[in-house]
Design a protein around this motif. Structure first.
Motif, PDB file in Angstrom:
ATOM      1  N   LEU A  17       0.832  -1.201   0.000  1.00  0.00           N
ATOM      2  CA  LEU A  17       0.000   0.000   0.000  1.00  0.00           C
ATOM      3  C   LEU A  17       0.869   1.255   0.000  1.00  0.00           C
ATOM      4  O   LEU A  17       0.584   2.226  -0.723  1.00  0.00           O
ATOM      5  N   ALA A  21       0.902   4.146  -2.823  1.00  0.00           N
ATOM      6  CA  ALA A  21       0.666   5.555  -2.479  1.00  0.00           C
ATOM      7  C   ALA A  21       1.810   6.435  -2.964  1.00  0.00           C
ATOM      8  O   ALA A  21       1.610   7.561  -3.413  1.00  0.00           O
ATOM      9  N   ILE A  57      -7.638   0.306   0.162  1.00  0.00           N
ATOM     10  CA  ILE A  57      -7.388   1.646  -0.356  1.00  0.00           C
ATOM     11  C   ILE A  57      -5.946   2.036  -0.033  1.00  0.00           C
ATOM     12  O   ILE A  57      -5.517   1.964   1.121  1.00  0.00           O
ATOM     13  N   ALA A  58      -5.215   2.411  -1.064  1.00  0.00           N
ATOM     14  CA  ALA A  58      -3.811   2.770  -0.875  1.00  0.00           C
ATOM     15  C   ALA A  58      -3.626   4.281  -0.850  1.00  0.00           C
ATOM     16  O   ALA A  58      -2.720   4.787  -0.198  1.00  0.00           O
ATOM     17  N   TYR A  59      -4.475   4.981  -1.560  1.00  0.00           N
ATOM     18  CA  TYR A  59      -4.236   6.412  -1.746  1.00  0.00           C
ATOM     19  C   TYR A  59      -5.554   7.099  -2.083  1.00  0.00           C
ATOM     20  O   TYR A  59      -6.362   6.567  -2.849  1.00  0.00           O
ATOM     21  N   PRO A 341      -7.217   5.589   3.511  1.00  0.00           N
ATOM     22  CA  PRO A 341      -6.122   4.646   3.260  1.00  0.00           C
ATOM     23  C   PRO A 341      -6.070   3.505   4.283  1.00  0.00           C
ATOM     24  O   PRO A 341      -6.257   3.716   5.484  1.00  0.00           O
ATOM     25  N   GLY A 342      -5.808   2.326   3.778  1.00  0.00           N
ATOM     26  CA  GLY A 342      -5.674   1.146   4.631  1.00  0.00           C
ATOM     27  C   GLY A 342      -6.955   0.359   4.784  1.00  0.00           C
ATOM     28  O   GLY A 342      -6.923  -0.834   5.103  1.00  0.00           O
TER      29      GLY A 342
ATOM     30  N   ASN B 226      -0.554   9.629   2.751  1.00  0.00           N
ATOM     31  CA  ASN B 226      -1.388   8.492   2.360  1.00  0.00           C
ATOM     32  C   ASN B 226      -0.683   7.164   2.634  1.00  0.00           C
ATOM     33  O   ASN B 226      -1.280   6.234   3.178  1.00  0.00           O
ATOM     34  N   VAL B 229      -0.745   6.563   6.414  1.00  0.00           N
ATOM     35  CA  VAL B 229      -2.060   6.165   6.935  1.00  0.00           C
ATOM     36  C   VAL B 229      -2.441   4.772   6.428  1.00  0.00           C
ATOM     37  O   VAL B 229      -2.968   3.934   7.180  1.00  0.00           O
ATOM     38  N   ALA B 230      -2.154   4.517   5.160  1.00  0.00           N
ATOM     39  CA  ALA B 230      -2.485   3.203   4.580  1.00  0.00           C
ATOM     40  C   ALA B 230      -1.759   2.075   5.301  1.00  0.00           C
ATOM     41  O   ALA B 230      -2.222   0.935   5.306  1.00  0.00           O
TER      42      ALA B 230
END
Lengths: 601, 601
Positions: A17, A21, A57-59, A341-342, B226, B229-230
């Protein structure tokens, strides 16, 4: 709790991830040019991209740098994107479909996860039945997060079910991968009165660090509700008045504002939000019970959202109530409920915040539905045979089975007064009403003039031969009879009718087809929905089920009932955890005092 | 996660709580007639009672029925009650007190729980040192919830510490009862760049289903944030601009708005709230580092709340930021953070929402502080001897130790240009500034005219004999020197001064007393705070510590520095995870690129 409902645990993909990003690795999917419904800050962010990898979700931002040759680029073209919808309280069986078909029906409407309480099948077939449904659900991308049925039977000692659950079974189920909490604790009387059984189940759930879901259905918001919340019950979908929902939120309990096919509580409950200026983080929108007709015609949580907005709840707040607020209730907001994110890449596309039509659903980064249709393959599940053989009555049912003799001392009276269950259209509650019925040859019959119908509940699980006798007021039918093996929560064989012959025909029609719902009149079957899976479901798609249910509704209308989804209201006649008067296979129950009462006043 | 910080697990007392709520059993404590700050709905509820049993809240409403002969009745007399305050990010060591004395200092100010990162002691004495502090804390009612230090050393490869922590140690610590998460992941460079060490620590925390706390201190809110946080980092206290805090909240990361003794970020950060209309559930108020002077004169989170309100944040929202929002971040909102049934009975009394003075603190149902003083006994902890012997330098320090020769090729120049650390009063950041210094006999000296001081960092843990040399600008002192073993995060021996003789005296004064902070001038010690526990703390009360620190501040003022808490700003000179230029025992570090740079430009 560890989330077992994402494609990959976060700890296996944090590096990937971060790579995506930063633009070092291409994303699997990039959504471009969306209006992002940010449920964290309650804002709309214009022209946003979202990059997805490993199902997460990466970015979030301007994601050109995440796009590679292999990246699937989805142009939002200014549509809104919101986190996938989560239903905090739902019974799949109410859809009359298996869990796989249910998933196929709701995913195009934006539902990505359900906190489901499979207590209908559990009442009939026990936790083994639950496992079969979980297995069916697992064939689909829907995050089918189980809350183990807590109240099987719903109110112990008042009815006979096919199975029973206690603290030991709860403890065992808490070790299952798909279980995230305890199903609706309908035995609120046991909780507030401190019974071992109820508190034993609560304790096993708390020891497993999971969430207890609730069902507190009485309009008492003081000592009883406090006792209930203090016992660890984190949410409740049974408010019917705005003041009840408000009281729950003030006590830190998530108020799940309900709008099911037959329980239209939301418009009233919305006043808890629209008439106040409260922080709404403790509010959910839930469907509880949705029949196939509603799923096909109106939708699922998208429909509930539209109703919420029409009631004056601002769209972003309403969306929080089916996303972040739900995930937070289940302490899974680190994984679900926001486009950040994450988190699992569960995303819905909406054509507008007024229309709230879902045009695309993404789960774990996969586009799983577009324009109303799912994009994943789903064959017939093939429920095992033992699941489809659930009609176990002791005695043959004939017209004579429906005789209601009056007590000997009243045989010479012109009329006797009987306790009658008066239904409330569109609500789960029912009143106790006292009605004078004429005595004919020492027996009682239905009274069309007073809209009062003879009502029987026959035990169908263990051939005990027990049955309960009562009367119901309010359906408005003028002829014929109805029967149902969907008869909450024991799901015994419920028969309501104007005359004994049609009642016998209705009952025997269901016994022959393995369970279902039927309307008959004048010796003829007018409408029939076969539900061979536990007498509750069929393994058909929503369109087919909806058509069948439509046929049944037409049959209800033919015999004079104009209510919406009357079969759902009828199915609650035996549910002894709802006020005020109910009929089980053991007899009439005063559900405010929890004691059996006599038919005759 | 299971909360191990309440007097009794909920599963052991649900029945008793229900009994109390229903009036079948008397409460242990009843608070009457309070204005309840309801953080769930963000309302004030007038004239409310709260009944407490087993250390938990049993009932909220009108509680006459809960009062028995043995019940302690506390009349609120119209005072406000709010949930006990939780500090989402705090280092106890900054108070220069042991954890027990820290608890004694903050509990009267309404603090009931801290999410603390004991990374100062861990850098000096390792996780064994952390255990000693946890043991000290456990003597008090404060819920001292540990986040295991993640960055020991803060930035690997750039400094020498007394100990080190990696994924293996993190995994081990996650099994400890008192650990609820991972301490601030200062190695954000390692996270965004995907290093094994950083991601290994994140993974071990996530596998244990615990919370990762953050430290993302650069003004970059796009790809890097990002990525960070990811990777699962759930909160961050390092925002210094409103836009940074807003960016974090939008990405679903809790923005911890900081107001410590020396880092006054809150007034700027408050604009993220006051200039917008956002949902504030992702905002916290935290103190990070508070010195004893502040605790005694201003308070703890009560003080931060007052600042928040003075910045325009509405009081109820501000209180949510130190209660419910914090508990939710750590996924402990089922146990902490609201005055609602079932939760731990952690309650503060406030004389008003404008003044926000705490008059009483209740933890787990026990009144633990009233009118500024704690009500629990607390003797001296008696730190073990090994903890108090932490000064391990290799070489004797003399005035000659502080010579700064210029490179041979520059020996004939009039001036040379040096990279200088320019401090920013009231902020944790520092700029890199280039200054021309005169060359005198081939060496450099401090330049009072340019407010530039010679700065040395000597390794003190393993007698390596290493030291770093640099210059610092901005303290404004005109004579003398300062030294400190509080020198983040490696806590080597930091010496800053105008002349070599005073610098040697300052260093040797601390070596002799086992560590601390000192100001000297003209061969005389003007102010000294001995910190024999790891060179970071003393086992004294806040009043005594405050007096000593006051003395030190006076000494700073005597030599010309007018900054607030200059010793705290000085102590960050070696902290290589903060921008832009820092000095460790290994040399000058460019903290934007993470590479060593030469003193000479």
């Amino acid at each position: 709790m560890i989330n077992r409902f994402c494609k990959m645990p976060l700890w296996e993909c944090t590096k990937t991830l971060a790579d995506v990003a930063q633009g070092r690795t291409s994303a699997d999917v990039v959504i471009t040019g969306a209006k992002l419904v940010n449920v964290c800050t309650a804002e709309i962010q214009e022209n946003m991209d979202v990059a997805i990898s490993c199902g997460r979700i990466a970015y979030v931002g301007q994601a050109d740098h995440c796009i590679g040759d292999e990246t699937l680029v989805i142009e939002a073209n200014g549509q809104y994107i919101a986190p996938g919808f989560l239903d905090g309280h739902i019974h799949v069986e109410s859809s009359m479909m298996g869990a796989g078909e249910y998933a196929r029906a709701v995913i195009p409407h934006g539902t990505v996860g359900i906190y489901w309480d499979p207590h209908e099948i559990c009442n009939v077939l026990g936790l083994e039945g639950v496992k079969v449904m979980m297995d069916d659900a697992a064939r689909t991308p829907l995050k089918a997060m189980v809350t183990t049925p807590s109240c099987v039977p719903a109110v112990p000692g008042f009815e006979d079910t096919g199975s029973s659950v206690g603290p030991k079974e709860i403890a065992e189920s808490m070790t299952w991968d798909g279980v995230v909490g305890l199903g609706e604790m309908m035995n609120f009387v046991g909780v507030v009165n401190g019974t071992d059984h109820a508190h034993g189940e609560l304790a096993e759930t708390l020891k497993a660090d999971k969430v207890i879901t609730g069902h507190y259905s009485i309009p008492e918001n003081d000592r009883g509700l406090n006792a209930y919340v203090a016992s660890g019950v984190r949410c409740c979908h049974e408010s019917t008045r705005a003041e009840d929902a408000l009281a729950k939120m003030r006590l830190g309990q998530y108020a799940q504002l309900r709008y099911g096919s037959a329980w239209h509580d939301l418009p009233e409950l919305a006043h808890a939000i629209t008439d106040t200026d409260i922080d709404t983080r403790f509010a959910h929108l839930v469907s509880d019970d949705t029949h196939p007709h509603t799923l096909v015609e109106d939708g699922h949580l998208d429909h509930v959202l539209r109703v919420a907005v029409s009631c004056g709840i601002p769209p972003i707040q309403a969306i929080q109530m089916v996303t972040l607020n739900v995930a937070t209730c289940f302490r899974m907001d680190n994984e679900l409920g926001s486009i950040t994110p994450g988190k699992c890449a569960d995303i819905v596309f909406l054509d507008g915040l007024d229309t709230l039509n879902v045009t695309r659903t993404i789960i774990d980064g996969d586009v799983v539905a577009e324009d109303g249709a799912v994009l994943f393959p789903l064959g017939s599940y093939g429920y095992p045979a033992w699941v489809t053989r659930s009609m176990h009555l002791k005695d043959e049912i004939t017209p004579d089975s429906f005789a209601v003799p009056v007590p000997a001392e009243a045989a010479d009276e012109d009329t006797v007064t009987v306790r009658t269950i008066e239904i409330i259209p569109g609500k789960v509650g029912a009143f106790e009403t006292h009605v004078d019925l004429p005595v004919v040859n020492g027996k009682l019959e239905s009274s069309l003039a007073q809209d009062v119908l003879k009502t029987f509940v026959f035990e169908r699980h263990h051939e005990t031969g027990t049955y309960g006798v009562g009367f119901t007021k309010g359906f408005g039918i003028q002829r014929g009879a109805m029967a149902s093996t969907v008869a909450h929560d024991a799901h015994n064989l419920l028969v309501v009718g104007t005359n004994d012959a049609d009642m016998a025909l209705a009952a025997n029609t269901l016994i022959q087809c393995g369970g279902g719902m039927v309307v008959v009149a004048d010796g003829e079957v007018l409408g029939l929905v076969e539900l061979p899976i536990a007498g509750l479901m069929d393994d058909l798609g929503a369109e087919q089920m909806s058509k069948k249910v439509h046929g049944l509704e037409d049959a209800w209308a033919q015999i004079g009932c104009a209510m919406p989804s009357p079969f759902m209201t009828m199915a609650l006649i035996p549910l002894a955890c709802l006020p005020e008067l109910r009929l089980t296979n053991r007899g009439l129950v005063d559900c405010t005092k929890f004691e059996f009462v006599d038919l005759f006043v």
